[in-house]
Design a protein around this motif. Sequence first.
Motif, PDB file in Angstrom:
ATOM      1  N   ILE A  32       0.964  -1.171  -0.021  1.00  0.00           N
ATOM      2  CA  ILE A  32       0.016  -0.062  -0.158  1.00  0.00           C
ATOM      3  C   ILE A  32       0.883   1.354   0.011  1.00  0.00           C
ATOM      4  CG2 ILE A  32      -1.710   1.189   1.478  1.00  0.00           C
ATOM      5  CD1 ILE A  32      -2.837  -1.400   2.395  1.00  0.00           C
ATOM      6  N   LEU A  33       1.810   1.255   0.934  1.00  0.00           N
ATOM      7  CA  LEU A  33       2.814   2.529   0.970  1.00  0.00           C
ATOM      8  C   LEU A  33       3.673   2.745  -0.565  1.00  0.00           C
ATOM      9  CD1 LEU A  33       4.765   1.934   4.309  1.00  0.00           C
ATOM     10  CD2 LEU A  33       2.944   3.823   3.673  1.00  0.00           C
ATOM     11  N   TYR A  34       4.008   1.588  -1.025  1.00  0.00           N
ATOM     12  CA  TYR A  34       4.607   1.748  -2.526  1.00  0.00           C
ATOM     13  C   TYR A  34       3.580   2.305  -3.388  1.00  0.00           C
ATOM     14  CZ  TYR A  34       7.280   0.506  -6.617  1.00  0.00           C
ATOM     15  OH  TYR A  34       8.095   0.580  -7.622  1.00  0.00           O
ATOM     16  N   TRP A  35       2.200   1.849  -3.348  1.00  0.00           N
ATOM     17  CA  TRP A  35       1.439   2.463  -4.383  1.00  0.00           C
ATOM     18  C   TRP A  35       1.173   3.966  -4.104  1.00  0.00           C
ATOM     19  CZ3 TRP A  35      -3.711   3.816  -3.070  1.00  0.00           C
ATOM     20  CH2 TRP A  35      -4.410   4.405  -4.402  1.00  0.00           C
ATOM     21  N   GLN A  36       0.950   4.216  -2.794  1.00  0.00           N
ATOM     22  CA  GLN A  36       0.562   5.639  -2.221  1.00  0.00           C
ATOM     23  C   GLN A  36       1.742   6.467  -2.495  1.00  0.00           C
ATOM     24  OE1 GLN A  36      -2.106   6.867  -1.295  1.00  0.00           O
ATOM     25  NE2 GLN A  36      -0.948   9.005  -1.227  1.00  0.00           N
ATOM     26  N   ALA A  37       3.036   6.137  -2.519  1.00  0.00           N
ATOM     27  CA  ALA A  37       4.269   6.991  -2.801  1.00  0.00           C
ATOM     28  C   ALA A  37       4.272   6.988  -4.110  1.00  0.00           C
ATOM     29  CB  ALA A  37       5.578   6.058  -2.185  1.00  0.00           C
ATOM     30  N   ASN A  38       3.929   6.295  -5.142  1.00  0.00           N
ATOM     31  CA  ASN A  38       4.224   6.280  -6.449  1.00  0.00           C
ATOM     32  C   ASN A  38       3.096   7.181  -6.814  1.00  0.00           C
ATOM     33  OD1 ASN A  38       5.611   4.816  -8.851  1.00  0.00           O
ATOM     34  ND2 ASN A  38       3.513   4.736  -9.706  1.00  0.00           N
ATOM     35  N   ARG A  39       1.974   7.155  -6.460  1.00  0.00           N
ATOM     36  CA  ARG A  39       0.727   7.889  -6.915  1.00  0.00           C
ATOM     37  C   ARG A  39       1.278   9.465  -6.442  1.00  0.00           C
ATOM     38  NH1 ARG A  39      -5.170   6.761  -6.265  1.00  0.00           N
ATOM     39  NH2 ARG A  39      -5.381   8.882  -7.226  1.00  0.00           N
ATOM     40  N   SER A  40       1.773   9.698  -5.189  1.00  0.00           N
ATOM     41  CA  SER A  40       1.893  11.083  -4.699  1.00  0.00           C
ATOM     42  C   SER A  40       3.201  11.500  -5.305  1.00  0.00           C
ATOM     43  CB  SER A  40       2.532  10.754  -3.364  1.00  0.00           C
ATOM     44  OG  SER A  40       3.058  12.018  -2.889  1.00  0.00           O
ATOM     45  N   LEU A  41       4.163  10.917  -5.991  1.00  0.00           N
ATOM     46  CA  LEU A  41       5.359  11.183  -6.836  1.00  0.00           C
ATOM     47  C   LEU A  41       4.636  11.661  -8.131  1.00  0.00           C
ATOM     48  CD1 LEU A  41       8.183   8.654  -5.605  1.00  0.00           C
ATOM     49  CD2 LEU A  41       8.060  11.101  -5.158  1.00  0.00           C
ATOM     50  N   GLU A  42       3.863  10.788  -8.597  1.00  0.00           N
ATOM     51  CA  GLU A  42       3.223  11.556 -10.112  1.00  0.00           C
ATOM     52  C   GLU A  42       2.720  12.751  -9.892  1.00  0.00           C
ATOM     53  OE1 GLU A  42       0.748   8.218 -11.131  1.00  0.00           O
ATOM     54  OE2 GLU A  42       2.179   6.701 -11.690  1.00  0.00           O
ATOM     55  N   SER A  43       1.868  13.019  -8.856  1.00  0.00           N
ATOM     56  CA  SER A  43       1.218  14.109  -8.475  1.00  0.00           C
ATOM     57  C   SER A  43       2.219  15.336  -8.486  1.00  0.00           C
ATOM     58  CB  SER A  43       0.311  14.131  -7.305  1.00  0.00           C
ATOM     59  OG  SER A  43      -0.340  15.217  -6.944  1.00  0.00           O
ATOM     60  N   VAL A  44       3.133  15.069  -7.347  1.00  0.00           N
ATOM     61  CA  VAL A  44       4.273  16.004  -7.350  1.00  0.00           C
ATOM     62  C   VAL A  44       4.729  16.512  -8.569  1.00  0.00           C
ATOM     63  CG1 VAL A  44       6.346  16.385  -6.285  1.00  0.00           C
ATOM     64  CG2 VAL A  44       4.715  15.433  -4.890  1.00  0.00           C
ATOM     65  N   ALA A  45       5.152  15.235  -9.442  1.00  0.00           N
ATOM     66  CA  ALA A  45       5.943  15.711 -10.649  1.00  0.00           C
ATOM     67  C   ALA A  45       5.065  16.658 -11.537  1.00  0.00           C
ATOM     68  CB  ALA A  45       6.256  14.290 -11.368  1.00  0.00           C
ATOM     69  N   THR A  46       3.830  16.190 -11.575  1.00  0.00           N
ATOM     70  CA  THR A  46       2.975  16.784 -12.338  1.00  0.00           C
ATOM     71  C   THR A  46       2.825  18.294 -12.023  1.00  0.00           C
ATOM     72  OG1 THR A  46       1.616  15.064 -12.941  1.00  0.00           O
ATOM     73  CG2 THR A  46       0.469  17.183 -13.450  1.00  0.00           C
ATOM     74  N   ARG A  47       2.684  18.423 -10.686  1.00  0.00           N
ATOM     75  CA  ARG A  47       2.431  19.902  -9.974  1.00  0.00           C
ATOM     76  C   ARG A  47       3.768  20.467 -10.296  1.00  0.00           C
ATOM     77  NH1 ARG A  47       0.262  17.214  -5.682  1.00  0.00           N
ATOM     78  NH2 ARG A  47       2.055  17.838  -4.466  1.00  0.00           N
ATOM     79  N   THR A  48       4.771  20.110 -10.444  1.00  0.00           N
ATOM     80  CA  THR A  48       6.055  20.733 -10.364  1.00  0.00           C
ATOM     81  C   THR A  48       5.999  21.180 -11.658  1.00  0.00           C
ATOM     82  OG1 THR A  48       7.109  19.369  -8.732  1.00  0.00           O
ATOM     83  CG2 THR A  48       8.547  20.451 -10.030  1.00  0.00           C
ATOM     84  N   ALA A  49       5.912  20.589 -12.837  1.00  0.00           N
ATOM     85  CA  ALA A  49       5.983  20.549 -14.004  1.00  0.00           C
ATOM     86  C   ALA A  49       5.268  21.836 -14.426  1.00  0.00           C
ATOM     87  CB  ALA A  49       5.814  19.551 -15.133  1.00  0.00           C
ATOM     88  N   GLU A  50       4.104  21.912 -14.043  1.00  0.00           N
ATOM     89  CA  GLU A  50       2.987  22.905 -14.343  1.00  0.00           C
ATOM     90  C   GLU A  50       3.499  24.138 -13.914  1.00  0.00           C
ATOM     91  OE1 GLU A  50      -0.501  21.570 -12.662  1.00  0.00           O
ATOM     92  OE2 GLU A  50      -1.242  20.272 -14.048  1.00  0.00           O
ATOM     93  N   GLU A  51       4.232  24.408 -12.440  1.00  0.00           N
ATOM     94  CA  GLU A  51       4.673  25.270 -11.989  1.00  0.00           C
ATOM     95  C   GLU A  51       6.017  25.828 -12.996  1.00  0.00           C
ATOM     96  OE1 GLU A  51       5.195  28.600  -9.846  1.00  0.00           O
ATOM     97  OE2 GLU A  51       3.798  27.374  -9.587  1.00  0.00           O
ATOM     98  N   ALA A  52       6.775  24.962 -13.373  1.00  0.00           N
ATOM     99  CA  ALA A  52       7.881  25.179 -14.223  1.00  0.00           C
ATOM    100  C   ALA A  52       7.485  25.871 -15.564  1.00  0.00           C
ATOM    101  CB  ALA A  52       8.961  24.167 -14.482  1.00  0.00           C
ATOM    102  N   VAL A  53       6.268  25.548 -16.075  1.00  0.00           N
ATOM    103  CA  VAL A  53       5.837  26.204 -17.183  1.00  0.00           C
ATOM    104  C   VAL A  53       5.283  27.539 -17.012  1.00  0.00           C
ATOM    105  CG1 VAL A  53       3.779  25.964 -18.859  1.00  0.00           C
ATOM    106  CG2 VAL A  53       5.033  23.936 -18.507  1.00  0.00           C
ATOM    107  N   ARG A  54       4.756  27.631 -15.724  1.00  0.00           N
ATOM    108  CA  ARG A  54       4.360  28.794 -15.367  1.00  0.00           C
ATOM    109  C   ARG A  54       5.218  29.935 -15.519  1.00  0.00           C
ATOM    110  NH1 ARG A  54      -0.134  26.290 -12.693  1.00  0.00           N
ATOM    111  NH2 ARG A  54       1.320  26.054 -10.659  1.00  0.00           N
TER     112      ARG A  54
END
Length: 518
Positions: A32-54
């Motif tokens: 469960i932790l692996y799944w949750q950490a993977n999803r959390s990292l995907e979300s962090v990567a997307t938000r970080t990329a969006e912030e960089a684009v801005r």
Amino acid sequence: MPLTLKMSRKLTDRYALIVLSGLLPIVLGIFILYWQANRSLESVATRTAEEAVRQFDLMLNNAVLSADIVLPMAGQDCHQVELALRDQVTRRPFVRSVNLVWDNQIYCTSLFGEFKEAVNPKNYTNGTLWLMEGNTVTPDEPLLVYRKQKGKSSVLVSLYGFHLVNVLGLINQKTRLLIQVGDAWVDRYGKVQNVPLPHYPVGQSSVASPQFPYRVVAGFGKDEVWRSIWFEYPGLLGLLVFLGLMSATTVHWLKKRSSSPTHELQRGLDAGEFIPYFQPVVLSETKQWAGAEVLMRWQHPKEGLVRPDLFIPFAEHSGLIVPMTRSLMAQTALLLAPHANSMEPGFHMAFNITARHCQSLELVEDCRDFLQAFPPGHIRLVLELTERELIVPSAATHALFAALHGLGVMIAIDDFGTGHSSLSYLREFNVDYLKIDKSFVAMIGVDALSRHILDSIIELSAKLDLGIVAEGVETEEQSRYLTLQGVKFLQGYLFARPLTATDFITSLQARPATADHL
């Protein structure tokens, strides 16, 4: 003999049950932790990329403004327009140079004046953007060039790659980021590549700019999920191991005790055990006290003085952090108001607030009560936004911060540069101060990359007209460096450790406190 066999079989069954009951929560929990950490990292990567684009769109918008102004000048004599080109470089943030082109031939630049060099429009993605490895002036620094054309006239506006690399490295240091223009790309290490993009095994996300022909790719290395689990969920990992060593009865007992931290915190709050400690903030030039950060400590009747990292997370999770902060502000006002004459007007007191404080307007009343305990205008109240929980921008939060500013309360971002939402806070909220995280200060004279990041934060605060406070100052070298860089306020063990109220008041009365207006 049969009795012996029967006892051995029961012993075997008992140990088998312990092993199975131990493995099940550990294996299931890690999955469960692996799944949750993977999803959390995907979300962090997307938000970080969006912030960089801005951030990159903001830079390029400055290039567009320069190009729109300069384009009508194309074709005019260079001596007549070169001052106008240099004026754009001076006025526009991030712009490195402006160049006039006629019939695909550069003939005038902001750097050299008259200049001759052919332009190949095919180098520019969609005829607009070109990510260069460098030029004759900065051969080892990448350049992002914006091109605008009208007929035979065109303008080239270059953006200094140092700013690109800073954005890629500052937004989230744990996330791997790159910007791609056409077939060329560059990451935080600043070397333009024309090879296929690297593959990020975890959470890879690609976000294209809605305005310009480029995209930002973000992701993490293959070991990041396990690293994230190890560092982000150490308590859960320990709990899994603990559960694996206990029987069903012990697990049931632990489940009943899971709410005990909240009850203990409430008991301590009712008993007045959460008390203020004060760490002075000094003026960098004179080392005189300009204010103090109020820190919460737990004076436990059995455990003694409890470190904040052991109880603050529970307080934030349970929501008790709000009444605990209210109590801290009330105690501080009660303790210091009788000694207001020892503090010059403008002496500031800083308190940490979290997302929980921003869910209602009660914080405004708490601040009003605190300020009313002192002579009008005598104390400058500062609220430091922490990032343990994300403050979500909304109509309510904007109304809250507007009301706080109406009271004269100032807002600071605590530990700036370490959280993924710091830049978002700058955009969403009317921030007055940045507090440089002590991890950057500790690297002064040790790590060149961290020093560059530190310098970039200082430069950013200057460009945004924000005040800046450096925390964690422990050496004279750090103090001298920060002072030379224009950091006005310093905080750390070099000047004073957190003091009890009695020691703080005694020290305050023993030395003149010259407070600068924050």
